[in-house]
Design a protein around this motif. Structure first.
Motif, PDB file in Angstrom:
ATOM      1  N   GLU A 105      89.354  79.435  54.848  1.00 16.09           N
ATOM      2  CA  GLU A 105      88.692  79.889  53.620  1.00 16.09           C
ATOM      3  C   GLU A 105      87.447  80.721  53.948  1.00 16.09           C
ATOM      4  O   GLU A 105      87.182  81.711  53.281  1.00 16.09           O
ATOM      5  CB  GLU A 105      88.315  78.692  52.745  1.00 16.09           C
ATOM      6  N   MET A 156      92.600  68.714  59.630  1.00 13.76           N
ATOM      7  CA  MET A 156      93.311  69.616  58.718  1.00 13.76           C
ATOM      8  C   MET A 156      92.345  70.254  57.730  1.00 13.76           C
ATOM      9  O   MET A 156      92.412  71.455  57.453  1.00 13.76           O
ATOM     10  CB  MET A 156      94.409  68.846  57.972  1.00 13.76           C
ATOM     11  N   LEU A 157      91.409  69.460  57.205  1.00 11.70           N
ATOM     12  CA  LEU A 157      90.443  70.004  56.253  1.00 11.70           C
ATOM     13  C   LEU A 157      89.506  71.010  56.912  1.00 11.70           C
ATOM     14  O   LEU A 157      89.151  72.029  56.317  1.00 11.70           O
ATOM     15  CB  LEU A 157      89.645  68.860  55.620  1.00 11.70           C
ATOM     16  N   ASN A 189      90.262  72.921  59.439  1.00 11.52           N
ATOM     17  CA  ASN A 189      91.052  74.128  59.638  1.00 11.52           C
ATOM     18  C   ASN A 189      91.172  74.908  58.332  1.00 11.52           C
ATOM     19  O   ASN A 189      91.023  76.130  58.314  1.00 11.52           O
ATOM     20  CB  ASN A 189      92.433  73.768  60.173  1.00 11.52           C
ATOM     21  N   ARG A 190      91.417  74.194  57.243  1.00  9.72           N
ATOM     22  CA  ARG A 190      91.516  74.858  55.940  1.00  9.72           C
ATOM     23  C   ARG A 190      90.186  75.516  55.574  1.00  9.72           C
ATOM     24  O   ARG A 190      90.149  76.632  55.056  1.00  9.72           O
ATOM     25  CB  ARG A 190      91.914  73.843  54.875  1.00  9.72           C
TER      26      ARG A 190
END
Length: 151
Positions: A97, A89-90, A92-93
């Motif tokens: 960004e 998830m991180l 992907n975030r």
């Protein structure tokens, strides 16, 4: 509470993921329950029968074995799976960004090019005005020169 019930609750509490993964899982479970509620056919409530037969368990029923408590290895695997999911998830975030940052950089570069172009046009226009001013000053001097000469 009985001993097996206590063990079940503690293992369930140990396996609960934390952070964004927990929020995500909670949202998924809410969506699943909403889908199940929507999928259940809506029938009018049936009246319970006046008499129901009583079910008797056989006399020689074998006791059910207790669920084994999770081992340290299983707990570690659960933690590892939760960490891997959070890591994905991180990542992907972070990718999102970076994409936004690249878009922002491109927009900023385009704005700078437009500003440079505008400034260059203004400088060119100012130089044209200076050249025109110099021409008019030269003409004015040429016209005024006979006035200041002695005859």
């Amino acid at each position: 509470m009985s001993d097996p019930a206590l063990k079940t609750q503690t293992t369930a509490a140990m396996r609960q993921p934390s952070g964004p993964l927990q929020d995500w899982l909670a949202t998924l479970s809410r969506i699943d329950t909403a889908d199940q509620a929507r999928a259940a056919p809506r029938r009018p409530a049936e009246a319970p029968p006046a008499w129901e037969p009583r079910i008797v368990a056989p006399a020689q029923a074998a006791p059910q074995p207790e669920a084994p408590a999770p081992t340290a290895y299983e707990a570690e695997q659960d933690d590892l799976a939760a960490l891997m999911a959070e890591n994905m998830m991180l990542k992907n975030r972070l990718r999102l960004e970076h994409g936004r940052f690249d878009e922002l950089q491109a927009a900023l570069a385009e704005e700078l090019r437009a500003l440079r172009s505008h400034v260059q046009q203004e400088i060119d226009r100012a130089e044209e005005l200076r050249a025109e001013r110099d021409l008019w000053m030269a003409r004015a001097e040429a016209l005024a020169q006979p006035l200041f000469q002695r005859r």
